[in-house]
Write a protein that holds these residues in place. Sequence first.
Motif, PDB file in Angstrom:
ATOM      1  N   LEU A  74     -21.545  -0.504 -21.557  1.00 27.17           N
ATOM      2  CA  LEU A  74     -22.939  -0.390 -21.139  1.00 27.17           C
ATOM      3  C   LEU A  74     -23.570   0.766 -21.894  1.00 27.17           C
ATOM      4  O   LEU A  74     -23.110   1.907 -21.813  1.00 27.17           O
ATOM      5  N   THR A  90     -23.612   1.037 -10.330  1.00 34.24           N
ATOM      6  CA  THR A  90     -23.869  -0.354  -9.959  1.00 34.24           C
ATOM      7  C   THR A  90     -23.172  -1.317 -10.908  1.00 34.24           C
ATOM      8  O   THR A  90     -22.534  -2.278 -10.485  1.00 34.24           O
ATOM      9  N   VAL A  91     -23.291  -1.044 -12.206  1.00 33.42           N
ATOM     10  CA  VAL A  91     -22.726  -1.961 -13.212  1.00 33.42           C
ATOM     11  C   VAL A  91     -21.214  -1.786 -13.325  1.00 33.42           C
ATOM     12  O   VAL A  91     -20.476  -2.750 -13.535  1.00 33.42           O
ATOM     13  N   PRO A 110     -19.231  -0.430 -15.735  1.00 31.29           N
ATOM     14  CA  PRO A 110     -18.649  -0.921 -16.985  1.00 31.29           C
ATOM     15  C   PRO A 110     -17.327  -0.218 -17.290  1.00 31.29           C
ATOM     16  O   PRO A 110     -17.038   0.856 -16.740  1.00 31.29           O
ATOM     17  N   TYR A 116     -27.215   3.647 -11.931  1.00 30.80           N
ATOM     18  CA  TYR A 116     -27.105   2.448 -12.768  1.00 30.80           C
ATOM     19  C   TYR A 116     -25.667   2.224 -13.203  1.00 30.80           C
ATOM     20  O   TYR A 116     -25.129   1.119 -13.104  1.00 30.80           O
ATOM     21  N   VAL A 138     -29.372  -4.991 -14.636  1.00 34.46           N
ATOM     22  CA  VAL A 138     -28.024  -5.242 -14.125  1.00 34.46           C
ATOM     23  C   VAL A 138     -27.567  -6.612 -14.607  1.00 34.46           C
ATOM     24  O   VAL A 138     -28.229  -7.624 -14.353  1.00 34.46           O
TER      25      VAL A 138
END
Length: 207
Positions: free
Chosen positions: A142, A162-163, A165, A159, A134
């Motif tokens: 990403l 969370t990020v 992008p 993932y 992260v």
Amino acid sequence: MQITHYGHACLLLDTGAARLLIDPGTFATGFEELTGLDAILVTHQHYDHLDTERLRPLLDANPDARLIVDSGTAAGLDVPHEVTAPGATLEIAGARVEVLGGDHAVIHPDIPIIPNNAYLVDGTHLHPGDAFVVPPNPVDVLFVPSGAPWLKMSEAVEYTRTVKPRTIVPIHEAVWSMLQLPYNLLNNLKPEESTFTVLEREVPTTL
């Protein structure tokens, strides 16, 4: 930034200032003819991220390119290289590369964890290697591993959530067509009292 995907985890990032090739591994093709590279960056030592047989010709064709690797990869190299680790910031031909991460994702508790560098280029494009790294700040692009012996798709989805992008680019996809990889893993880690048998398609088999 111009991006070229050569298969699996191999990417060429052309920032306009620097040409950076990441993870030229065994499942990637087409990168062998590249010239004008400023750096070759390797996230970790696994063969699908670095094909050592094709590395030397690539370096010969790019004599000014810096070969930048993690500590685990460095141990098996016999060509000039630089070792970097998470926490470092590299300046490469006008591009800024922040090294993040630290460890490869867990494949199985019986398999030792190896170093894994993630590379964040110009604060906008993140190649995480084989881990769900992260970034400290939002990123535009990403590159998300989409198939691996260590990966569950639910984890890959979380993932990305969370990020968050701007753009998700799937990579690390070759194992979907390379069934020998999960077969080897299941066979090597099976219970001692078990056998491992791959059934042929459309062939009746008695077990």
